[in-house]
Design a protein around this motif. Structure first.
Motif, PDB file in Angstrom:
ATOM      1  N   THR A 333       0.730  -1.027  -0.013  1.00  0.00           N
ATOM      2  CA  THR A 333      -0.107   0.070   0.042  1.00  0.00           C
ATOM      3  C   THR A 333       0.811   1.298   0.008  1.00  0.00           C
ATOM      4  O   THR A 333       0.772   2.147  -0.748  1.00  0.00           O
ATOM      5  N   THR A 334       1.936   1.273   0.848  1.00  0.00           N
ATOM      6  CA  THR A 334       2.702   2.434   0.715  1.00  0.00           C
ATOM      7  C   THR A 334       3.665   2.955  -0.545  1.00  0.00           C
ATOM      8  O   THR A 334       3.669   3.793  -0.838  1.00  0.00           O
ATOM      9  N   LYS A 338       2.981   5.908  -3.170  1.00  0.00           N
ATOM     10  CA  LYS A 338       4.289   6.764  -3.579  1.00  0.00           C
ATOM     11  C   LYS A 338       4.462   6.665  -5.214  1.00  0.00           C
ATOM     12  O   LYS A 338       4.996   7.549  -5.888  1.00  0.00           O
ATOM     13  N   LEU A 346       5.275  11.645   0.676  1.00  0.00           N
ATOM     14  CA  LEU A 346       4.322  10.725   1.388  1.00  0.00           C
ATOM     15  C   LEU A 346       4.508  10.609   2.887  1.00  0.00           C
ATOM     16  O   LEU A 346       5.727  10.263   3.561  1.00  0.00           O
ATOM     17  N   ALA A 348       3.359   8.308   5.789  1.00  0.00           N
ATOM     18  CA  ALA A 348       2.820   7.071   5.590  1.00  0.00           C
ATOM     19  C   ALA A 348       2.539   6.690   7.344  1.00  0.00           C
ATOM     20  O   ALA A 348       3.431   6.736   8.126  1.00  0.00           O
ATOM     21  N   CYS A 349       1.135   6.696   7.762  1.00  0.00           N
ATOM     22  CA  CYS A 349       0.985   6.375   9.215  1.00  0.00           C
ATOM     23  C   CYS A 349       0.466   4.782   9.477  1.00  0.00           C
ATOM     24  O   CYS A 349      -0.521   4.512   8.671  1.00  0.00           O
ATOM     25  N   LEU A 370       7.725   0.336   5.533  1.00  0.00           N
ATOM     26  CA  LEU A 370       7.207   1.872   5.245  1.00  0.00           C
ATOM     27  C   LEU A 370       8.422   2.490   4.537  1.00  0.00           C
ATOM     28  O   LEU A 370       8.650   3.672   4.551  1.00  0.00           O
ATOM     29  N   ALA A 373       7.990   5.420   2.328  1.00  0.00           N
ATOM     30  CA  ALA A 373       7.462   6.610   2.608  1.00  0.00           C
ATOM     31  C   ALA A 373       8.487   7.747   2.884  1.00  0.00           C
ATOM     32  O   ALA A 373       9.580   7.322   3.197  1.00  0.00           O
ATOM     33  N   ALA A 376       7.531   8.603   8.171  1.00  0.00           N
ATOM     34  CA  ALA A 376       6.607   7.181   8.483  1.00  0.00           C
ATOM     35  C   ALA A 376       6.437   7.655  10.141  1.00  0.00           C
ATOM     36  O   ALA A 376       7.188   8.014  10.892  1.00  0.00           O
ATOM     37  N   LEU A 431      -1.338   8.856   3.948  1.00  0.00           N
ATOM     38  CA  LEU A 431      -1.899   7.542   4.159  1.00  0.00           C
ATOM     39  C   LEU A 431      -1.958   7.186   5.322  1.00  0.00           C
ATOM     40  O   LEU A 431      -1.113   7.098   6.214  1.00  0.00           O
ATOM     41  N   MET A 433      -2.862   3.876   7.539  1.00  0.00           N
ATOM     42  CA  MET A 433      -3.329   2.599   7.551  1.00  0.00           C
ATOM     43  C   MET A 433      -3.660   1.928   9.104  1.00  0.00           C
ATOM     44  O   MET A 433      -2.693   2.097   9.941  1.00  0.00           O
TER      45      MET A 433
END
Length: 451
Positions: A333-334, A338, A346, A348-349, A370, A373, A376, A431, A433
């Protein structure tokens, strides 16, 4: 038929209850707690229990069956009463098989992507007005319920989960369906509370392949080495049909799928979702949909609820939430976000929320997940660790496991919310998640913050 649900409030259970009521069954149920949206949906159909709790007097000899949900315990008073009276007790998947014994059963399994693939298939069939029975793990646009059962439809499409069937039936759900047509998307170790070793987990997929009806078929992702080995080593007399990620390109934030008619813009994106799409295409063709009709329909598929769901967008920023929590899905998904927005930073969490993800031993599986990202964040609740009776997880353990430079770790919901809402979202992709909600984050507020 008179059917009673023990633990009627679950996501799957309440949808099955609604489907059976729609079919004309007399449905009753119990639960000790029911959350939204299950509560309102049951109430709207007159199926919400008058009082929460377990009432053995709801179990009587005139019941045709009891359906037992995973939320119930083995010493549940209603379950004990049903056992005492000899009332037929089904697990959720066991009952679905009973309802589909005379149908062609299409079962979509795999550690990841099964909800999306099932959703794609149902979207295509619905687009072409092909009516089938189904059970899917997410709410879909254009569908009232996640479960649909009839006496007339020839096909039933089932999402095949590998988790346990019920408190008294410890078999994985997908072992009970005995598919005529099956799909497997991949194998990535999960549910370590039930399958403590990777080998034990893989064994469940071997058993699934062997459970396919003789003369049936399995469509499988040949890019997954372990899955390929599982399928190809099976001695079951079935057709084995591999698939792989199709050719695609990304231009200005739009993904184009290569088709016989040329590049076609699609709503979903990411290598893993294009891989899912290829699997869905082969299943639809097995069900009588030709290739060009599949492409026409899939162009309008926007995704399943909580699967790469766009929650905010303006000219310079975009935000998604996704159900991703397993290491392989988090990484896929990450990478997808990107790849789709390479010119944007990006953020990303990830919330560590499941039993597996909060297990100190399992954490090392997240190494590199991650890396795509630019920034992150990992959020987890120490209280959730205690509730699951796991060993304490420290911020250092998380940093060591992910091996992501400058990874930020939050354990306080308010601190995480403050960090998120004080971001400058200019030229940024966000993002989020999780299979939870970061300790109470209102996702609707994200669009307000982005402006």
């Amino acid at each position: 038929m008179k059917i009673h649900f023990i633990a009627i409030g679950g996501a799957a259970m309440h949808n099955l209850a609604l489907a059976l009521a729609e079919k004309g069954y007399k449905v009753t149920g119990s639960d000790d707690v029911i959350y939204e949206p299950s509560k309102s949906r049951l109430n709207n159909k007159g199926l919400l229990p008058e009082q929460f709790g377990w009432y053995p007097d709801k179990i009587h000899e005139n019941l045709d069956a009891v359906i037992l949900g995973m939320h119930a315990k083995t010493d549940n008073p209603e379950l004990l009463r049903a056992q005492e009276l000899g009332v037929k007790i089904y697990s959720y998947p066991d009952f679905l098989f009973e309802q589909s014994k005379n149908k062609t059963r299409v079962v979509i399994g795999g550690s990841h992507g099964k909800t999306t693939i099932t959703s794609m298939i149902l979207h295509v069939l619905n687009y072409h007005n092909i009516d089938v029975d189904y059970m899917v793990g997410a709410q879909l646009e254009g569908f009232d319920c996640m479960v649909h059962l009839t006496d007339k439809n020839d096909f039933i499409v089932l999402e095949g989960d590998e988790y346990l069937s019920s408190p008294i039936d410890r078999r994985p759900k997908f072992h009970l369906y005995r598919p005529n047509i099956a799909l497997l998307s991949g194998i990535a170790w999960d549910h370590i509370n039930v399958f403590p070793t990777y080998e034990n987990y893989v064994e469940q997929f071997k058993l699934f392949v062997d459970s396919i009806v003789k003369g049936g078929s399995v469509t499988y992702n040949q890019e997954d080495h372990d899955l390929k080995q599982v399928v190809e080593s099976s001695e079951n007399t079935i057709r084995k049909m591999p698939y792989q990620t199709p050719e695609y390109s990304v231009e200005n934030g739009v993904t184009f799928l290569e088709t016989p008619e040329g590049p076609m813009p699609i709503e979903v994106f990411g290598k893993h979702n294009l891989n899912n799409l290829a699997g869905a295409k082969w299943i639809c063709q097995n069900m009588g949909v030709d290739e060009l009709d599949f492409y026409e329909a899939i162009a309008t598929f926007k995704g399943a609820s909580k699967r790469m769901e766009k929650i905010a967008e303006n000219e310079t920023s975009v935000a998604f939430k996704d159900f991703a929590h397993s290491p392989s899905k988090v990484e896929a998904t990450t990478n997808a976000v990107k790849e789709q927005y390479p010119e944007r930073r990006l953020l990303a969490c990830l919330e560590l929320h499941t039993y597996s993800s909060l297990n100190a031993e399992f954490l090392k599986e997240y190494k590199g997940a991650l890396n795509a990202a630019d920034e992150a964040v990992v959020f987890y609740s120490p209280d959730a660790v205690k509730i699951k009776r796991l060993d304490e997880v420290t911020e250092k353990q998380i940093a060591d496991a992910f091996q992501k430079k400058e990874l930020q770790v939050f354990t306080d919901p308010e601190a995480f919310k403050g960090f998120l809402f004080n971001q400058d979202f200019e030229n940024k992709a966000l993002l989020l998640m999780s299979s939870g909600n970061y300790g109470g984050l209102n996702f609707d507020e994200i669009s307000e913050v982005m402006g």
